[in-house]
Design an enzyme around this catalytic site. Structure first.
Site, PDB file in Angstrom:
ATOM      1  N   HIS A 207       0.813  -1.225   0.000  1.00  0.00           N
ATOM      2  CA  HIS A 207       0.000   0.000   0.000  1.00  0.00           C
ATOM      3  C   HIS A 207       0.845   1.273   0.000  1.00  0.00           C
ATOM      4  O   HIS A 207       0.346   2.352  -0.290  1.00  0.00           O
ATOM      5  CB  HIS A 207      -0.972  -0.001   1.186  1.00  0.00           C
ATOM      6  CG  HIS A 207      -0.347   0.276   2.528  1.00  0.00           C
ATOM      7  ND1 HIS A 207      -0.028  -0.725   3.423  1.00  0.00           N
ATOM      8  CD2 HIS A 207       0.035   1.428   3.114  1.00  0.00           C
ATOM      9  CE1 HIS A 207       0.495  -0.190   4.513  1.00  0.00           C
ATOM     10  NE2 HIS A 207       0.544   1.119   4.343  1.00  0.00           N
TER      11      HIS A 207
ATOM     12  N   ASP B 161       0.373  -7.842   1.964  1.00  0.00           N
ATOM     13  CA  ASP B 161       0.688  -6.431   1.780  1.00  0.00           C
ATOM     14  C   ASP B 161       2.205  -6.243   1.711  1.00  0.00           C
ATOM     15  O   ASP B 161       2.816  -5.574   2.543  1.00  0.00           O
ATOM     16  CB  ASP B 161       0.102  -5.618   2.934  1.00  0.00           C
ATOM     17  CG  ASP B 161       0.089  -4.122   2.636  1.00  0.00           C
ATOM     18  OD1 ASP B 161       0.562  -3.724   1.554  1.00  0.00           O
ATOM     19  OD2 ASP B 161      -0.383  -3.353   3.498  1.00  0.00           O
TER      20      ASP B 161
ATOM     21  N   GLY C 125       3.876   6.662   8.700  1.00  0.00           N
ATOM     22  CA  GLY C 125       5.083   6.614   7.881  1.00  0.00           C
ATOM     23  C   GLY C 125       5.983   5.427   8.147  1.00  0.00           C
ATOM     24  O   GLY C 125       6.938   5.171   7.418  1.00  0.00           O
ATOM     25  N   ASN C 126       5.693   4.664   9.222  1.00  0.00           N
ATOM     26  CA  ASN C 126       6.486   3.477   9.549  1.00  0.00           C
ATOM     27  C   ASN C 126       6.129   2.278   8.680  1.00  0.00           C
ATOM     28  O   ASN C 126       6.828   1.250   8.738  1.00  0.00           O
ATOM     29  CB  ASN C 126       6.284   3.080  11.016  1.00  0.00           C
ATOM     30  CG  ASN C 126       6.886   4.066  11.990  1.00  0.00           C
ATOM     31  OD1 ASN C 126       6.318   5.125  12.220  1.00  0.00           O
ATOM     32  ND2 ASN C 126       8.025   3.741  12.552  1.00  0.00           N
ATOM     33  N   SER C 127       5.045   2.359   7.930  1.00  0.00           N
ATOM     34  CA  SER C 127       4.613   1.221   7.114  1.00  0.00           C
ATOM     35  C   SER C 127       5.739   0.733   6.220  1.00  0.00           C
ATOM     36  O   SER C 127       6.353   1.511   5.487  1.00  0.00           O
ATOM     37  CB  SER C 127       3.415   1.615   6.248  1.00  0.00           C
ATOM     38  OG  SER C 127       2.271   1.827   7.036  1.00  0.00           O
TER      39      SER C 127
ATOM     40  N   GLY D 288      -3.839 -24.351  -2.371  1.00  0.00           N
ATOM     41  CA  GLY D 288      -5.156 -24.594  -2.970  1.00  0.00           C
ATOM     42  C   GLY D 288      -6.172 -25.229  -2.036  1.00  0.00           C
ATOM     43  O   GLY D 288      -6.996 -26.035  -2.475  1.00  0.00           O
TER      44      GLY D 288
END
Length: 401
Positions: free
Chosen positions: A127, A158, A242-244, A297
């Site tokens: 993201h 992510d 902002g640490n993402s 699966g």
């Protein structure tokens, strides 16, 4: 007898003015000389005073606690010193169209990345970069990289990978730890570009929980995207927007998680993706194969005592294979199908790792690459058995893990 010419009154006045002017010039020159002499004397005097003056000493504390850190402080500082040079700030420009698509707005966003190779590969959150029209990376020493390429994104997590063009520069990658062995209560350190303004901010805390599910959302001026994330590490180390993409580290300076989300309606609750969940895709990226995600699966639900009671499972933990809505428990033609997995099987181990205590199926499979063979320990009708599964590559649009 010769007579001297008589001076007129006008001539007398001119002579008198000339004499007065000469006198004033002499007086002015004398005054300037006096000022110069006095100034020089003062300069010499002041320099003599400065040399002989006593310097005022600063107050000293008897014992400086800053120079006598505790063992805990030293541990956090050592991790920060070791890891900070391998953490980068990511600045993106985002172009978004209005709802009528007649105008385009530009905005900036920020995140954090982790250096994972000497030649410039970076891991971050999907993201952070997914909507970026341009990406800039800033290293801890201030070096700026504008030639940044998105290698690819993990379709089930992510996670995204970037590549910097570093020339002959050799970067320092962070060491990856083992998220399967983390413990609740274990001390951790988080590093990131806090609020997109404070580069390499260091915070510390503990692991507050494991296996947490979270629905994360990111929003722009005209769009909002939500993503369901599972098996996250919960920490009380302060993590901001902002640490993402930054690292969650153990006290040895090893990455055990990738910071991804913070609870907006609570304080001291942040989440990180277990590092094992990205090891398989990282291997494929570093091998030059792009992002290739291993695929089993099978659809499942993680067992708790309550879930086990609801579905009638004899096991109290593990992954219970079951249908999801109108979708079958086993995807036809998938590795799980070929290995003979069935609905109501309980997957208790993947190789030697216990499903549940050491990660869910998604995270544990994420450690491998397509083509790898894993041993699944399953419970079927109360009996334990081991089946070997050759993992395939996840294809867009497939469901299940």
């Amino acid at each position: 007898m010769n007579q001297q010419p008589q001076m007129t009154a006008q001539d007398q006045r001119a002579a008198r003015a000339m004499r007065q002017s000469k006198i004033m010039s002499i007086i002015a020159a004398g005054a300037l000389a006096l000022v110069f002499v006095v100034a020089m004397a003062m300069w010499v005097y002041l320099r003599t005073i400065d040399r002989n003056a006593t310097v005022t000493e600063r107050d000293q504390v008897s014992t400086d606690g800053n120079l006598a850190p505790t063992a805990d402080e030293s541990a956090v500082a050592n991790v920060a010193d070791k890891a900070s040079k391998s953490v980068v700030s990511i600045i993106t420009n985002i172009e978004e169209s209005s709802s009528l698509r007649t105008t385009t707005r530009q905005s900036a966003a920020a995140g954090t990345g982790i250096i994972v190779s000497k030649d410039g590969y970076i891991v971050t959150n999907k993201h952070v970069v997914s909507k970026a029209s341009s990406i800039r990376v800033i290293a801890s020493d201030g070096t700026r990289y504008d030639d940044v390429r998105v290698v690819g994104e993990d379709p089930l997590n992510d996670i995204a990978y970037l590549k910097l063009e570093v020339g002959n520069t050799v970067l320092t990658p962070l060491s990856l730890g083992d998220s399967a062995t983390v413990r609740v209560g274990q001390s951790v350190v988080a590093i990131g570009n806090a609020l997109g303004r404070y580069q390499n901010t260091v915070t510390s805390g503990i692991i507050s929980g494991k296996g947490r599910p979270v629905t994360a959302s990111t929003s722009g001026n005209s769009t909002q995207r939500t993503e369901s994330l599972t098996d996250l590490i919960q920490t009380d180390a302060a993590v901001n927007s902002g640490n993402s993409g930054g690292p969650l580290l153990n006290r040895s300076g090893q990455v055990i998680g990738i910071n991804v989300a913070v609870a907006t309606n609570a304080q001291g609750i942040s989440f990180a993706i277990p590092v094992n969940a990205m090891k398989g895709t990282l291997k494929s990226v570093l091998a030059g194969k792009g992002v290739r995600r291993a695929y089993l699966g099978a659809r499942y639900v993680m067992l708790t005592p309550d879930v086990a009671k609801q579905v009638g499972a004899s096991a109290k933990e593990g992954a219970y294979v079951m249908t999801s809505g109108d979708k079958s428990a086993i995807v036809a033609g998938s590795p799980a199908d070929k290995a003979g997995l069935r609905e109501k099987d309980v997957i208790t181990k993947i190789n030697s790792l216990v499903v549940g205590k050491q990660g869910d199926v998604s995270s544990l499979i994420g450690e491998y690459q397509p083509g790898d063979v894993v041993a699944l320990t399953i419970l079927r009708d109360g009996k334990e058995r081991v089946v070997r599964v050759t993992l395939s590559e996840y294809q867009s649009g497939e469901s299940g893990e």
